[in-house]
Each structure stands twice: as structure tokens, then as C-alpha cells.
Design a protein around this motif. Sequence first.
Motif, mmCIF file in Angstrom:
data_model
loop_
_atom_site.group_PDB
_atom_site.id
_atom_site.type_symbol
_atom_site.label_atom_id
_atom_site.label_comp_id
_atom_site.label_asym_id
_atom_site.label_seq_id
_atom_site.Cartn_x
_atom_site.Cartn_y
_atom_site.Cartn_z
ATOM 1 N N GLY B 112 0.837 -1.204 0.051
ATOM 2 C CA GLY B 112 -0.013 0.069 -0.219
ATOM 3 C C GLY B 112 0.970 1.218 0.062
ATOM 4 O O GLY B 112 0.456 2.429 0.131
ATOM 5 N N GLY B 113 2.283 1.205 -0.420
ATOM 6 C CA GLY B 113 3.017 2.234 -0.484
ATOM 7 C C GLY B 113 4.365 1.944 -0.238
ATOM 8 O O GLY B 113 4.442 0.628 -0.226
ATOM 9 N N ILE B 114 5.294 2.769 -0.194
ATOM 10 C CA ILE B 114 6.620 2.629 0.314
ATOM 11 C C ILE B 114 7.050 3.431 1.405
ATOM 12 O O ILE B 114 6.468 4.653 1.192
ATOM 13 C CB ILE B 114 7.685 2.454 -0.881
ATOM 14 C CG1 ILE B 114 7.526 3.662 -1.868
ATOM 15 C CG2 ILE B 114 7.764 1.083 -1.586
ATOM 16 C CD1 ILE B 114 8.536 3.647 -3.231
ATOM 17 N N ILE B 115 8.082 3.169 2.178
ATOM 18 C CA ILE B 115 8.616 4.007 3.099
ATOM 19 C C ILE B 115 9.201 5.085 2.774
ATOM 20 O O ILE B 115 9.938 5.263 1.634
ATOM 21 C CB ILE B 115 9.751 3.255 4.130
ATOM 22 C CG1 ILE B 115 9.212 2.150 4.794
ATOM 23 C CG2 ILE B 115 10.216 3.995 5.039
ATOM 24 C CD1 ILE B 115 10.036 1.180 5.560
ATOM 25 N N SER B 116 8.897 6.447 2.897
ATOM 26 C CA SER B 116 9.106 7.641 2.328
ATOM 27 C C SER B 116 9.008 8.625 3.182
ATOM 28 O O SER B 116 7.991 9.288 3.456
ATOM 29 C CB SER B 116 8.191 7.811 1.176
ATOM 30 O OG SER B 116 8.660 9.409 0.721
ATOM 31 N N PRO B 117 10.199 8.935 4.139
ATOM 32 C CA PRO B 117 10.086 10.224 5.145
ATOM 33 C C PRO B 117 9.929 11.539 4.607
ATOM 34 O O PRO B 117 9.039 12.277 5.156
ATOM 35 C CB PRO B 117 11.467 10.199 5.686
ATOM 36 C CG PRO B 117 11.978 8.689 5.231
ATOM 37 C CD PRO B 117 11.454 8.440 4.057
ATOM 38 N N SER B 119 7.579 11.976 2.184
ATOM 39 C CA SER B 119 6.038 12.351 1.949
ATOM 40 C C SER B 119 5.241 11.830 3.152
ATOM 41 O O SER B 119 4.176 11.757 3.088
ATOM 42 C CB SER B 119 5.471 11.322 0.735
ATOM 43 O OG SER B 119 6.666 11.296 -0.435
ATOM 44 N N GLY B 120 6.085 11.617 4.274
ATOM 45 C CA GLY B 120 5.390 11.254 5.428
ATOM 46 C C GLY B 120 4.891 9.854 5.453
ATOM 47 O O GLY B 120 3.805 9.730 6.453
ATOM 48 N N VAL B 121 5.598 8.870 5.034
ATOM 49 C CA VAL B 121 4.905 7.671 4.869
ATOM 50 C C VAL B 121 5.900 6.610 5.774
ATOM 51 O O VAL B 121 7.094 6.557 5.523
ATOM 52 C CB VAL B 121 4.720 6.865 3.408
ATOM 53 C CG1 VAL B 121 4.399 5.619 3.403
ATOM 54 C CG2 VAL B 121 4.134 7.924 2.476
ATOM 55 N N GLY B 146 9.430 -7.176 -4.760
ATOM 56 C CA GLY B 146 9.016 -6.704 -5.743
ATOM 57 C C GLY B 146 9.179 -5.293 -6.054
ATOM 58 O O GLY B 146 7.825 -4.670 -6.393
ATOM 59 N N LEU B 147 10.096 -4.429 -5.246
ATOM 60 C CA LEU B 147 10.048 -2.989 -5.199
ATOM 61 C C LEU B 147 10.670 -1.965 -6.156
ATOM 62 O O LEU B 147 11.856 -2.716 -6.819
ATOM 63 C CB LEU B 147 10.298 -2.471 -3.918
ATOM 64 C CG LEU B 147 9.399 -3.031 -2.795
ATOM 65 C CD1 LEU B 147 10.033 -2.584 -1.362
ATOM 66 C CD2 LEU B 147 8.009 -2.427 -2.906
ATOM 67 N N SER B 148 10.584 -0.656 -6.664
ATOM 68 C CA SER B 148 11.321 -0.248 -7.665
ATOM 69 C C SER B 148 12.580 0.032 -6.926
ATOM 70 O O SER B 148 12.708 0.305 -5.758
ATOM 71 C CB SER B 148 10.568 1.163 -8.173
ATOM 72 O OG SER B 148 9.150 0.805 -8.513
ATOM 73 N N PRO B 149 13.644 -0.235 -7.931
ATOM 74 C CA PRO B 149 15.024 0.206 -7.500
ATOM 75 C C PRO B 149 15.226 1.617 -7.189
ATOM 76 O O PRO B 149 16.365 2.341 -7.773
ATOM 77 C CB PRO B 149 15.948 -0.265 -8.341
ATOM 78 C CG PRO B 149 14.967 -0.572 -9.814
ATOM 79 C CD PRO B 149 13.506 -0.368 -9.395
ATOM 80 N N THR B 150 14.571 2.421 -6.336
ATOM 81 C CA THR B 150 14.699 3.600 -5.877
ATOM 82 C C THR B 150 15.235 3.722 -4.514
ATOM 83 O O THR B 150 15.181 2.676 -3.882
ATOM 84 C CB THR B 150 13.388 4.630 -6.156
ATOM 85 O OG1 THR B 150 12.601 3.851 -5.174
ATOM 86 C CG2 THR B 150 12.899 4.539 -7.276
ATOM 87 N N MET B 151 15.587 5.104 -3.916
ATOM 88 C CA MET B 151 16.006 5.036 -2.717
ATOM 89 C C MET B 151 14.840 4.572 -1.630
ATOM 90 O O MET B 151 15.017 3.704 -0.721
ATOM 91 C CB MET B 151 16.440 6.662 -2.410
ATOM 92 C CG MET B 151 17.295 6.650 -1.195
ATOM 93 S SD MET B 151 17.848 8.438 -0.919
ATOM 94 C CE MET B 151 16.210 9.002 -0.466
ATOM 95 N N GLU B 152 13.607 4.870 -2.074
ATOM 96 C CA GLU B 152 12.671 4.555 -1.058
ATOM 97 C C GLU B 152 12.303 3.118 -1.276
ATOM 98 O O GLU B 152 12.107 2.622 -0.057
ATOM 99 C CB GLU B 152 11.244 5.308 -1.614
ATOM 100 C CG GLU B 152 11.015 6.689 -1.126
ATOM 101 C CD GLU B 152 11.744 7.786 -2.007
ATOM 102 O OE1 GLU B 152 12.195 7.377 -3.121
ATOM 103 O OE2 GLU B 152 11.396 9.069 -1.944
ATOM 104 N N GLY B 153 12.284 2.511 -2.484
ATOM 105 C CA GLY B 153 12.172 1.287 -2.540
ATOM 106 C C GLY B 153 13.357 0.345 -2.010
ATOM 107 O O GLY B 153 12.880 -0.544 -1.111
ATOM 108 N N ASP B 154 14.309 0.721 -1.883
ATOM 109 C CA ASP B 154 15.475 0.057 -1.356
ATOM 110 C C ASP B 154 15.421 0.384 0.385
ATOM 111 O O ASP B 154 15.840 -0.725 1.028
ATOM 112 C CB ASP B 154 16.699 0.600 -1.824
ATOM 113 C CG ASP B 154 17.203 0.284 -3.388
ATOM 114 O OD1 ASP B 154 16.617 -0.713 -3.718
ATOM 115 O OD2 ASP B 154 18.124 0.847 -3.852
ATOM 116 N N THR B 155 15.177 1.239 0.655
ATOM 117 C CA THR B 155 14.945 1.608 2.207
ATOM 118 C C THR B 155 13.693 0.835 2.573
ATOM 119 O O THR B 155 14.012 -0.019 3.635
ATOM 120 C CB THR B 155 14.128 2.957 2.487
ATOM 121 O OG1 THR B 155 15.445 4.027 2.003
ATOM 122 C CG2 THR B 155 14.242 3.343 3.819
#
Lengths: 204, 204
Positions: B112-117, B119-121, B146-155
Motif C-alpha cells: 500500500g505504498g513504500i517508506i518515504s520520510p 512524503s510522511g509515509v 518486488g519494489l522499484s530500485p529507488t531510494m524509497e524502494g531500497d529503504t
Amino acid sequence: MNNSQYPSQLIEQAVEEISKLPGIGKKSALRLALHLLKRPEGQSVQLASSLIKLRTETKFCTTCHMISDEDICGICKSNKRDESLLCVVEDAKDVLAIENTGQYQGLYHVLGGIISPMSGVSPSDLQIESLVKRVGEKGFVEIIIGLSPTMEGDTTAFYITKKLKEYPVKISTIARGIPIGGDLEYTDEITLGRSIVSRISLDD
Amino acid sequence: MNNSQYPSQLIEQAVEEISKLPGIGKKSALRLALHLLKRPEGQSVQLASSLIKLRTETKFCTTCHMISDEDICGICKSNKRDESLLCVVEDAKDVLAIENTGQYQGLYHVLGGIISPMSGVSPSDLQIESLVKRVGEKGFVEIIIGLSPTMEGDTTAFYITKKLKEYPVKISTIARGIPIGGDLEYTDEITLGRSIVSRISLDD
């Protein structure tokens, strides 16, 4: 999963309806649907109700057929407009586009489309009768035909010109030529040819 | 005309609501609104009602949190899936994308989303607790992140890996590298670097 590619029939129905809009394919529609699912319920409800209100409550000016909140639109009602000029356009978008230029102070007449045998649009589907009646009743000095320079636009302009022949009114069309900032080298030959034929004198 | 650039407040409201959708600006919103005005009333009503139904009636699978018409989604209910594999994805779009490949027969878990400080997630906003519980209860052999290879995905991948450390389960991630058909010359150096480090043996 049901047999379709969507995980839910509600999604499928929403995608179906959204993708009926111009320029929105199934993939964009799915993206929009999933976006709405993530947002607060209020946003979907407001969007839906504004769409219904738009379609059921919007009126059209009884004089110029422009979209309006009242029976007579603001432009027709205004006493600051030049009542000797009437610009004939295809639809509401064109009125907004011309208004945005700030270069025109006359009145408008919205046809609601252009003559297009291919799409089954005939003169009787458009507000041409009411244009002729309006020109007969009001003392316009000039009718400016503001239609796109396409085959359908030219056909419509020709038809209107013929219909208005009996009235002592000048009929003109918006200029066709090379767009400002356009490159002569890349202008198509028809436009370039027309721009030479209807060249503008720089003397006066 | 009222003071706004729109000829009608109903149009203005509709444009306002439509342009809240991602990727649709005011100009496209106006085009869509004017399109609906030209179409039969039924189309707007159906569009509006499908949006409301979508938002108010859509359920989420109580097991994998995928969008579903019922309490348990078709994938979780199916007896044709490989129950030893669990793929963790960000949202419903990703499930659809992976299903479309036809290459995966395991189960899913939708965060339901990815960890993203930014965006407050935070982890508590996501279905991570229920993932840990699910992994503890079921005998998965492998968890595929199966997450996108972005900073948030990797976190997020790192956080989940840490949370699942206590369980005897293999954790993997979808491969990163040069996209099929991609040009090595134009691949960014981080992707190219990773694709060399995680090179695939052609021997076996």
C-alpha cells in the motif's frame, strides 16, 4: 482474479467509463482509478458530483449559445462590448481562446460544431439558423468567421457566407499564414502559398 | 463572464475537481469538461456513479491487501498458485504488471505504498505488520521483494529484510540491470555498475 485483467469489477467499470474520455486510454484510466482509491472518499464524491452538476445544470446563452450560468451570458449582457462585430466560432473553447488574447471586444456566436459529412454533422445540427436570424435582426457591421482552416472549417465558412449573402454585412475570416515564431522553411506549402497570396502591406 | 477565465461556475468547479487528478492540468480538464457537455447526459452520470461506486464499494483482500470484489481476492483463493512464493509489491498496479508477464505463479503481498520520510509515509502506514504475521504463519520458502530500485524502494526492502530476519525464509529481490532492448551506451552508470556486479552466469 476474475477473467478480465482487472482485479475487481468496480475497477473495470470505472476504467471503462474513464477511458471513454478523449485522450485517456485504458492504462491512464486505471492509473486514475487507482489514484482515486488512495485519496480520501470526499475527493471522488466531489469529482462525481461536479461532473453531474456540470452536465445537468449548465445552460447555454440563448443569444450566442455560449456555455453560461444564466440565460444570457456575461459577454452578451456586457455593455462594454463592440456590438457591431460578431465572431462565429465552432465551440466554447474557441471563445475562451479568443478572449484570452485580449484582442477582440466584439460579440460571439457559437455554432456548436462544424459541418462534417464524415461525422454526420449537417448544417441543421448547428446554430446557423439562429445566426442568420441574429444577423437579420441586429445591425452588425462585420461578421468575422473564426473557424479552423481545415476542410470542414472552410466548408462551414463557405456555407455561412452563402447564407448571409442577402444581408448588407461585411464578412471576413481570421488570417491564415505562418504562425508567429514559426519557421518559413518548415511551413507546409499550402500555408506558405496562402501567406504569399494574402500578403499584408507594410506601407500604411 | 464572471471574473474567472471560465464562462460558468459549473465549468470552473468541474475543471477544479478534474485537474486534481494526476497528470491532468487545467487545460486538459477544461477539454474533458467541454467534451462531456457535448455527449449525452447518460455518459456523465455513468462516469460519476462508477467513480463513487469504485471509491465506496471497493474492498481490499484481507490476506494480501490487493483490491478485490470480495473479502479474499481471486489470487489468494486460487488453488493454482505456488504457495511457497510470496512477492511483496508497493501497490495494486504492480500486481497487475507482474500478472501480465505470465512469469509468476506465487502469491502477493501489497504494502500500500513504500517508506518515504519525505512524503510522511512511515512503516506503520504500510501493511508490514501483516506481512511479518503472514510469513510467521505460512510456510513460505522465498519472499521476493518486488519494489522499484529507488531510494524509497531500497529503504523499504532493507526494512522488510530486517523484520523478516528471524524467519527461516529466503529473501530475494527482482533483478536490476539493463532493460531488455536497452542500449548499454545510454544506460546510467549506477545501473551499468550493478549489472556488472550482479552478472549472470551463462555456463549453466
